[in-house]
Design a protein around this motif. Structure first.
Motif, PDB file in Angstrom:
ATOM      1  N   GLU A  42     -46.229  -9.538 -52.055  1.00  0.00           N
ATOM      2  CA  GLU A  42     -47.835  -9.164 -51.767  1.00  0.00           C
ATOM      3  C   GLU A  42     -48.423 -10.844 -52.028  1.00  0.00           C
ATOM      4  O   GLU A  42     -47.895 -11.486 -52.821  1.00  0.00           O
ATOM      5  CB  GLU A  42     -48.300  -8.308 -52.507  1.00  0.00           C
ATOM      6  N   GLY A  43     -49.504 -10.728 -51.357  1.00  0.00           N
ATOM      7  CA  GLY A  43     -50.270 -12.019 -51.418  1.00  0.00           C
ATOM      8  C   GLY A  43     -51.175 -11.712 -52.953  1.00  0.00           C
ATOM      9  O   GLY A  43     -51.202 -10.547 -53.456  1.00  0.00           O
ATOM     10  N   PRO A  44     -51.641 -12.769 -53.555  1.00  0.00           N
ATOM     11  CA  PRO A  44     -52.394 -12.653 -54.719  1.00  0.00           C
ATOM     12  C   PRO A  44     -53.718 -11.829 -54.327  1.00  0.00           C
ATOM     13  O   PRO A  44     -54.179 -11.962 -53.458  1.00  0.00           O
ATOM     14  CB  PRO A  44     -52.643 -14.416 -54.986  1.00  0.00           C
ATOM     15  N   PHE A  89     -52.172 -15.693 -61.985  1.00  0.00           N
ATOM     16  CA  PHE A  89     -52.514 -16.974 -61.694  1.00  0.00           C
ATOM     17  C   PHE A  89     -54.086 -17.311 -62.069  1.00  0.00           C
ATOM     18  O   PHE A  89     -54.922 -16.649 -61.925  1.00  0.00           O
ATOM     19  CB  PHE A  89     -52.124 -17.283 -60.250  1.00  0.00           C
ATOM     20  N   PHE A 100     -54.134 -24.093 -58.196  1.00  0.00           N
ATOM     21  CA  PHE A 100     -53.717 -22.979 -59.106  1.00  0.00           C
ATOM     22  C   PHE A 100     -52.554 -23.337 -60.099  1.00  0.00           C
ATOM     23  O   PHE A 100     -52.029 -24.476 -59.824  1.00  0.00           O
ATOM     24  CB  PHE A 100     -52.782 -21.820 -57.927  1.00  0.00           C
ATOM     25  N   GLY A 101     -52.596 -22.664 -61.019  1.00  0.00           N
ATOM     26  CA  GLY A 101     -51.580 -22.860 -62.105  1.00  0.00           C
ATOM     27  C   GLY A 101     -49.915 -22.215 -61.516  1.00  0.00           C
ATOM     28  O   GLY A 101     -50.162 -21.460 -60.439  1.00  0.00           O
ATOM     29  N   ALA A 102     -49.283 -22.585 -62.235  1.00  0.00           N
ATOM     30  CA  ALA A 102     -47.942 -22.050 -61.905  1.00  0.00           C
ATOM     31  C   ALA A 102     -47.767 -20.365 -61.960  1.00  0.00           C
ATOM     32  O   ALA A 102     -46.660 -19.754 -61.465  1.00  0.00           O
ATOM     33  CB  ALA A 102     -46.807 -22.585 -62.385  1.00  0.00           C
TER      34      ALA A 102
ATOM     35  N   TYR B  35     -51.655 -21.864 -47.627  1.00  0.00           N
ATOM     36  CA  TYR B  35     -51.033 -22.374 -48.858  1.00  0.00           C
ATOM     37  C   TYR B  35     -49.850 -22.342 -48.663  1.00  0.00           C
ATOM     38  O   TYR B  35     -49.152 -21.395 -48.048  1.00  0.00           O
ATOM     39  CB  TYR B  35     -51.594 -21.505 -50.088  1.00  0.00           C
ATOM     40  N   GLN B  37     -46.444 -21.899 -51.654  1.00  0.00           N
ATOM     41  CA  GLN B  37     -45.893 -21.545 -53.017  1.00  0.00           C
ATOM     42  C   GLN B  37     -44.592 -21.916 -53.314  1.00  0.00           C
ATOM     43  O   GLN B  37     -43.639 -21.298 -52.639  1.00  0.00           O
ATOM     44  CB  GLN B  37     -46.307 -20.320 -53.592  1.00  0.00           C
ATOM     45  N   GLY B  40     -41.467 -21.488 -59.100  1.00  0.00           N
ATOM     46  CA  GLY B  40     -42.063 -21.896 -60.127  1.00  0.00           C
ATOM     47  C   GLY B  40     -43.292 -22.532 -60.308  1.00  0.00           C
ATOM     48  O   GLY B  40     -43.781 -23.305 -61.334  1.00  0.00           O
ATOM     49  N   MET B  41     -44.171 -22.705 -59.196  1.00  0.00           N
ATOM     50  CA  MET B  41     -45.259 -23.563 -58.799  1.00  0.00           C
ATOM     51  C   MET B  41     -46.311 -22.854 -58.571  1.00  0.00           C
ATOM     52  O   MET B  41     -46.248 -21.646 -57.926  1.00  0.00           O
ATOM     53  CB  MET B  41     -44.875 -24.679 -57.722  1.00  0.00           C
ATOM     54  N   GLY B  42     -47.464 -23.332 -58.690  1.00  0.00           N
ATOM     55  CA  GLY B  42     -48.656 -22.448 -58.010  1.00  0.00           C
ATOM     56  C   GLY B  42     -48.967 -22.667 -56.720  1.00  0.00           C
ATOM     57  O   GLY B  42     -48.109 -23.717 -56.121  1.00  0.00           O
ATOM     58  N   LEU B  43     -49.779 -22.112 -55.991  1.00  0.00           N
ATOM     59  CA  LEU B  43     -50.131 -22.540 -54.696  1.00  0.00           C
ATOM     60  C   LEU B  43     -50.751 -23.833 -54.400  1.00  0.00           C
ATOM     61  O   LEU B  43     -51.543 -23.953 -55.198  1.00  0.00           O
ATOM     62  CB  LEU B  43     -50.993 -21.159 -54.063  1.00  0.00           C
ATOM     63  N   GLU B  59     -54.341 -30.259 -49.907  1.00  0.00           N
ATOM     64  CA  GLU B  59     -53.623 -31.314 -50.866  1.00  0.00           C
ATOM     65  C   GLU B  59     -52.281 -31.504 -50.172  1.00  0.00           C
ATOM     66  O   GLU B  59     -51.619 -32.882 -50.476  1.00  0.00           O
ATOM     67  CB  GLU B  59     -53.358 -30.455 -52.098  1.00  0.00           C
ATOM     68  N   PHE B  90     -48.768 -18.577 -47.606  1.00  0.00           N
ATOM     69  CA  PHE B  90     -49.646 -17.785 -47.714  1.00  0.00           C
ATOM     70  C   PHE B  90     -50.968 -18.048 -46.825  1.00  0.00           C
ATOM     71  O   PHE B  90     -51.613 -19.290 -46.992  1.00  0.00           O
ATOM     72  CB  PHE B  90     -50.349 -17.354 -48.905  1.00  0.00           C
ATOM     73  N   PHE B 105     -56.209 -12.667 -49.591  1.00  0.00           N
ATOM     74  CA  PHE B 105     -54.705 -13.371 -49.369  1.00  0.00           C
ATOM     75  C   PHE B 105     -53.878 -12.406 -48.176  1.00  0.00           C
ATOM     76  O   PHE B 105     -53.995 -11.214 -48.344  1.00  0.00           O
ATOM     77  CB  PHE B 105     -54.071 -13.685 -50.339  1.00  0.00           C
ATOM     78  N   PRO B 107     -50.074 -11.169 -46.999  1.00  0.00           N
ATOM     79  CA  PRO B 107     -48.778 -10.878 -47.966  1.00  0.00           C
ATOM     80  C   PRO B 107     -47.575 -11.882 -47.946  1.00  0.00           C
ATOM     81  O   PRO B 107     -46.715 -11.895 -48.638  1.00  0.00           O
ATOM     82  CB  PRO B 107     -47.990  -9.708 -46.923  1.00  0.00           C
TER      83      PRO B 107
END
Lengths: 110, 114
Positions: A42-44, A89, A100-102, B35, B37, B40-43, B59, B90, B105, B107
């Motif tokens: 799913e998305g955030p 997140f 965003f953080g990881a 975005y 992803q 192990g990383m953020g978006l 970015e 996303f 967001f 899916p």
């Protein structure tokens, strides 16, 4: 450059106890901080936010604390429930720039 | 009210192929975002749009193109797929930019480039 960091990839807590998720940032220009929750495939989804001019925001079981001098925020979940198990997140934003953080994977055990 | 929908859900591409990831929202939001992803990383923001006909780089825009001809649709184009573009993509939309307003967001689309 990683402007938002979540240094704990995972966290496990017992049902009913407090979950504390942490987040650090480097850019003092961010004006809002948000927490998103994500389930697999799913998305955030948005959970809670805080303005940079505040130090606390509460919504039911969820509270976010902001320490601007330390460039640190945390999400407290009390009491934790098994349905809270997800990836969380931290995000920081200034207009169109959202970083965003990881993520931290929270597991709440029954 | 479906929110933000994305197609396809999964796709495998060969190096050098091209494809378009589709994104549609039915909330009449002016702002839309793409975005990626990585594990192990953020978006990370690829591109965003503030309304029909207006887009700008985020970015990590290299290797991607976007267009916004309607309020509802914001497709993302990969012209020459590379293994480095293997990621989950996303799409998101929001009523306003920044501030406390959440982004909604979709899916996600899981893309593998071999």
């Amino acid at each position: 450059d990683q402007q938002v960091k979540q240094n704990s990839p995972s966290l496990s807590v017992q049902e009913g106890r407090i979950s504390i998720l942490n987040c650090d940032y480097t850019n003092s220009m961010f004006d809002y901080f948000l927490w998103y929750k994500k389930y697999p495939a799913e998305g955030p989804t948005f959970l809670i936010s805080i303005s940079s001019i505040k130090d606390k925001n509460e919504d039911g079981r969820f509270t976010v604390f902001l320490n601007k001098s330390a460039k640190h925020l945390s999400l407290h979940i009390v009491p934790s429930q098994p349905g809270d198990s997800a990836v969380y997140f931290c995000a920081a934003t200034r207009v169109f720039d959202m970083r965003f953080g990881a993520g931290t994977r929270l597991t709440v055990k029954p | 009210n479906a929110g933000v929908t994305q197609t396809p859900k999964f796709r495998i591409l060969k190096i050098g192929q091209s494809m378009t990831l589709q994104c549609t929202q039915d909330m009449n939001h002016n702002y839309m975002y793409w975005y990626r992803q990585d594990p192990g990383m953020g978006l990370k923001l690829i591109y965003y749009s503030v309304g029909a006909g207006i887009t700008d780089k985020g970015e990590v825009p290299n290797g991607y193109n976007v267009s916004r001809s309607t309020t509802e649709d914001f497709p993302l184009r990969l012209e020459l797929a590379a293994p480095s573009q293997t990621s989950v993509y996303f799409c998101a939309s929001s009523y306003r930019a920044g501030g406390p307003d959440t982004q909604y967001f979709g899916p996600g689309t899981r893309l593998t480039v071999l």
